[in-house]
Scaffold this active site. Structure first.
Site, PDB file in Angstrom:
ATOM      1  N   LEU A 197       0.826  -1.123   0.108  1.00 63.03           N
ATOM      2  CA  LEU A 197      -0.043   0.024  -0.252  1.00 63.03           C
ATOM      3  C   LEU A 197       0.951   1.133  -0.082  1.00 63.03           C
ATOM      4  CD1 LEU A 197      -2.898  -0.975   2.729  1.00 63.03           C
ATOM      5  CD2 LEU A 197      -2.545  -1.414   0.127  1.00 63.03           C
ATOM      6  N   HIS A 198       0.262   2.349  -0.512  1.00 59.41           N
ATOM      7  CA  HIS A 198       0.952   3.701  -0.746  1.00 59.41           C
ATOM      8  C   HIS A 198      -0.031   4.767  -0.384  1.00 59.41           C
ATOM      9  CE1 HIS A 198      -0.882   3.677  -4.639  1.00 59.41           C
ATOM     10  NE2 HIS A 198      -0.272   2.774  -5.037  1.00 59.41           N
ATOM     11  N   HIS A 235      -3.608   4.021  -2.039  1.00 57.96           N
ATOM     12  CA  HIS A 235      -4.633   3.349  -1.562  1.00 57.96           C
ATOM     13  C   HIS A 235      -5.049   3.927  -0.326  1.00 57.96           C
ATOM     14  CE1 HIS A 235      -1.762   0.439  -3.467  1.00 57.96           C
ATOM     15  NE2 HIS A 235      -2.821  -0.123  -3.869  1.00 57.96           N
ATOM     16  N   ASP A 278      -5.646   3.451 -12.939  1.00 55.61           N
ATOM     17  CA  ASP A 278      -5.986   2.395 -13.550  1.00 55.61           C
ATOM     18  C   ASP A 278      -7.600   2.676 -14.497  1.00 55.61           C
ATOM     19  OD1 ASP A 278      -4.263   0.067 -12.730  1.00 55.61           O
ATOM     20  OD2 ASP A 278      -5.109   0.709 -10.696  1.00 55.61           O
ATOM     21  N   SER A 305       2.255   0.215  -6.628  1.00 59.15           N
ATOM     22  CA  SER A 305       2.887  -0.602  -5.774  1.00 59.15           C
ATOM     23  C   SER A 305       4.256  -1.195  -6.624  1.00 59.15           C
ATOM     24  CB  SER A 305       2.215  -1.912  -5.478  1.00 59.15           C
ATOM     25  OG  SER A 305       0.989  -1.604  -4.953  1.00 59.15           O
TER      26      SER A 305
END
Length: 281
Positions: free
Chosen positions: A33-34, A37, A150, A186
Site C-alpha cells: 500500500l501507498h 490506496h 487504472d 505498488s
C-alpha cells in the site's frame, strides 16, 4: 481493525453492519500500500460507516508468471497503515479461499478490453472481473472505491456492475502522485535509482500531450510526439500510447465536441511495467 481471512467471516461482518443500518465501503487492493490506496480508504471512511480493505494478489489477472512472483508483498506493513486511515476491517484471504476450484467462467467486455491493457495483457481483465465479482458478492458493499490510475480497469468494472446488476456504486478517486509527478504504484518500489530518476518522464509526456489536445493538435500528431519522446529515452521500452475517448476507450482520429479525452500509456522501465493516464475534459 478486525482481520478477516474467510469469505464467511467477511460476509458475516458486512451483513451485521447492514442490519444495523450502516453503509459498507469496499477498497479492493493487492497490497504494498501507498498513499494512493490510503486516499481510497479515507474517501470510503468519509462516506461509509464501515470500511473493508481487501489485500489479495490475484493470480488470475497476471499473464506474466514472473510479474506475479515479483509483485511486492508486505502484509504486516500494510495492516499497520490501514487502521489509522479509517479501515475497520481487513480481508486477507488465501488463494484457496478465493478459488476453491478453478474458474471456467470467461468475461468478454467487447471493445472496452480489446485496446491498451486488454490488448497487451491477454486474460488480464477476465481475472480482474472474476476477483472483483467475488469480492462484491462476499462483501455486498454499498460503494466500492478505485483509483483513476487504472482508468481502463474502472471502465471494465463499471460495465461489470451495469451488466450484472450489482447493487452498489463505483467511486473513482484521483491519481495520487509523487512530488515529481510519478503516479504512485505498488510497483514503484522495484525501480532502481537510475530507473526512478527517469520515471517522471511518463507523466511529463502525458502533460505535454494534454496541452496539445487542448490546443486542438490532431490525435495522430499527439501520439507521434509522445511516442518519439519515450523512444528517445534509452532506459524506457514503450508499450503503447493512446489518445482515446474517455468513455469508450476507442482510439481517436478526430476529437468529438463535448467528449472527454483520455491519454494513456504503458512502458517498461528497468524491468518494471508502469502505466499512467491523464484525462482532458
Amino acid at each position: 481493525m478486525q482481520i478477516l481471512t474467510t469469505a464467511a467471516a467477511l460476509h458475516a461482518y458486512t451483513e451485521t453492519a447492514r442490519r444495523a443500518g450502516q453503509r459498507v465501503g469496499l477498497v479492493p487492493t493487492m497490497g504494498a500500500l501507498h498513499d494512493g490506496h490510503l486516499q481510497l480508504v479515507q474517501a470510503a471512511r468519509a462516506q461509509c460507516n464501515v470500511v473493508v480493505a481487501s489485500i489479495f494478489v490475484n493470480p488470475t489477472q497476471f499473464n506474466n508468471a514472473e510479474d506475479f512472483r515479483l509483485y511486492p508483498r508486505v502484509p504486516e506493513a500494510d495492516a499497520a497503515l490501514l487502521a489509522p486511515a479509517g479501515c475497520t476491517a481487513l480481508f486477507t484471504p488465501s488463494v484457496e479461499e478465493m478459488y476453491p476450484r478453478p474458474t471456467v467462467l470467461r468475461f468478454d467486455f467487447g471493445d472496452l478490453e480489446r485496446v491498451m491493457e486488454g490488448a497487451h495483457r491477454p486474460g488480464h481483465f477476465n481475472g480482474v472481473a472474476t476477483v472483483v465479482s467475488k469480492l462484491f458478492h462476499m462483501a455486498r458493499p454499498h460503494q466500492a472505491f478505485f483509483g483513476q490510475k487504472d482508468w481502463q480497469q474502472v471502465a471494465i468494472i463499471r460495465q461489470l456492475v451495469a451488466d450484472l446488476s450489482f447493487d452498489l456504486e463505483i467511486v473513482t478517486c484521483p491519481t495520487i502522485r509523487e512530488a515529481d509527478g510519478l503516479a504512485m504504484s505498488s510497483r514503484n518500489c522495484r525501480l532502481d535509482a537510475p530507473a526512478r530518476a527517469v520515471a517522471p518522464l511518463l507523466h511529463q509526456v502525458l502533460e505535454a500531450a494534454a496541452a496539445q489536445v487542448r490546443q486542438g493538435v490532431p490525435p495522430a500528431q499527439v501520439k507521434a510526439a509522445a511516442d518519439a519522446t519515450l523512444a528517445a529515452e534509452p532506459l524506457l521500452t514503450p508499450e503503447y500510447v493512446e489518445v482515446a475517448d474517455a468513455e469508450t476507450l476507442q482510439p481517436l482520429d478526430v476529437y468529438a465536441p463535448g467528449r472527454a479525452v483520455v491519454l494513456c500509456l504503458a512502458a517498461h522501465l528497468g524491468g518494471v511495467r508502469l502505466i499512467d493516464n491523464v484525462v482532458v475534459e
